[in-house]
Write an enzyme that holds these catalytic residues in place. Structure first.
Site, short mmCIF file in Angstrom:
data_model
loop_
_atom_site.label_atom_id
_atom_site.label_comp_id
_atom_site.label_asym_id
_atom_site.label_seq_id
_atom_site.Cartn_x
_atom_site.Cartn_y
_atom_site.Cartn_z
CG HIS A 175 20.47 -34.92 -36.52
ND1 HIS A 175 21.58 -34.24 -36.07
CD2 HIS A 175 19.47 -34.63 -35.64
CE1 HIS A 175 21.28 -33.58 -34.97
NE2 HIS A 175 20.00 -33.80 -34.70
CB CYS B 153 22.42 -26.79 -31.43
SG CYS B 153 21.85 -28.10 -30.33
CG HIS C 205 4.92 -20.20 -32.70
ND1 HIS C 205 5.40 -19.83 -31.47
CD2 HIS C 205 3.60 -19.90 -32.69
CE1 HIS C 205 4.42 -19.34 -30.73
NE2 HIS C 205 3.32 -19.38 -31.45
#
Length: 264
Positions: free
Chosen positions: A207, A146, A51
């Site tokens: 992860h 993050c 997107h």
């Protein structure tokens, strides 16, 4: 984006099973790096549709120093909704740290303005760094950063950027992060009259969530297409004056979107 698929395969083959803050569970590796030559196409994943509108508007939102989701809602972007309070506030997340990092003197540092000036005047500096990891304000943030720190590097008239991402949701988040920082590198290069070099992505806890495994295997079954091209249609007066319509993505031929739940 074969590098991205190779990372997924590496996690499936070598990842450790871990618990996490969200209670979902992950398969994780620590310390992984990918390099993208920005002259070889725009690094937007083609094995599922991404997107792009959300990616661009989020980056413009960061650059304005905004930390309320109202702007995102105006442009039908909902990627931050799960973390916003009832007034749409997120606390001093990325935009606040990029544009107004508080100092002990009571003033604030505009890291983005500062980095543009440093690249122009001190291109060989080893301090071309922007950090969102403000330890003193982590407890005020709806979500700790993050993608925590990025560094620019100028050599042979080319601008490169390396991002350190301390925590990475590979299936949902990473395609956004790669595209966002590649685009930011293009914008900074244009503002500083530099050619494009590489975007280097470095991951800490990298992860796949346990509830993304089937989606990951589906994506790995798809053959990647040629990368698209990103055109910047004008050079605004400053890094803060870009608008959504300044960006044109051409020859993007992705496979269909793959839906997956967000771990909150």
């Amino acid at each position: 984006m074969k590098q991205y698929l190779a990372l997924m395969e590496h996690i499936l083959a070598h990842g450790a099973v871990k618990t996490d803050r969200t209670g979902t569970g992950t398969r994780s590796v620590f310390g992984y790096q990918m390099r993208f030559d920005l002259n070889q196409g725009f690094p937007l994943v083609t094995t599922k549709k991404c997107h792009l509108r959300s990616i661009i508007h989020e980056l413009l939102w960061f650059l304005q120093g905004d930390t309320n989701v109202a702007y995102l809602h105006e442009h039908n972007v909902s990627i931050w909704d799960e973390w916003a309070d009832d007034k749409g506030n997120l606390g001093p997340v990325y935009g606040a740290q990029w544009r107004s990092w508080p100092t002990q003197s009571g003033k604030a540092v505009d890291q983005i303005s500062q980095i543009i000036e440093q690249i122009k005047t001190q291109p060989d500096s080893r301090r071309l760094i922007v950090s969102a990891w403000n330890v003193g304000e982590l407890d005020k943030m709806a979500l700790a950063p993050c993608h925590a720190l990025f560094q620019f590097y100028v050599a042979d008239g080319k601008l490169s950027c390396q991002l350190y991402q301390r925590s990475c949701d590979v299936f949902l988040g990473l395609p956004f992060n790669i595209a966002s920082y590649a685009l930011l590198t293009m914008m900074v290069a244009q503002q500083c009259d530099l050619a494009l070099g590489d975007f280097v992505w470095t991951g800490g806890d990298t992860h796949l969530y346990s509830n993304h495994m089937e989606q990951t295997k589906l994506q790995l079954s798809r053959e990647p297409h040629a990368l698209p091209q990103m055109n910047i249609l004008r050079k605004p007066e400053s890094i803060f004056d870009y608008q959504f319509d300044d960006f044109e993505l051409v020859n993007y031929q992705p496979h269909p979107h793959i839906k997956a739940p967000v771990a909150i």
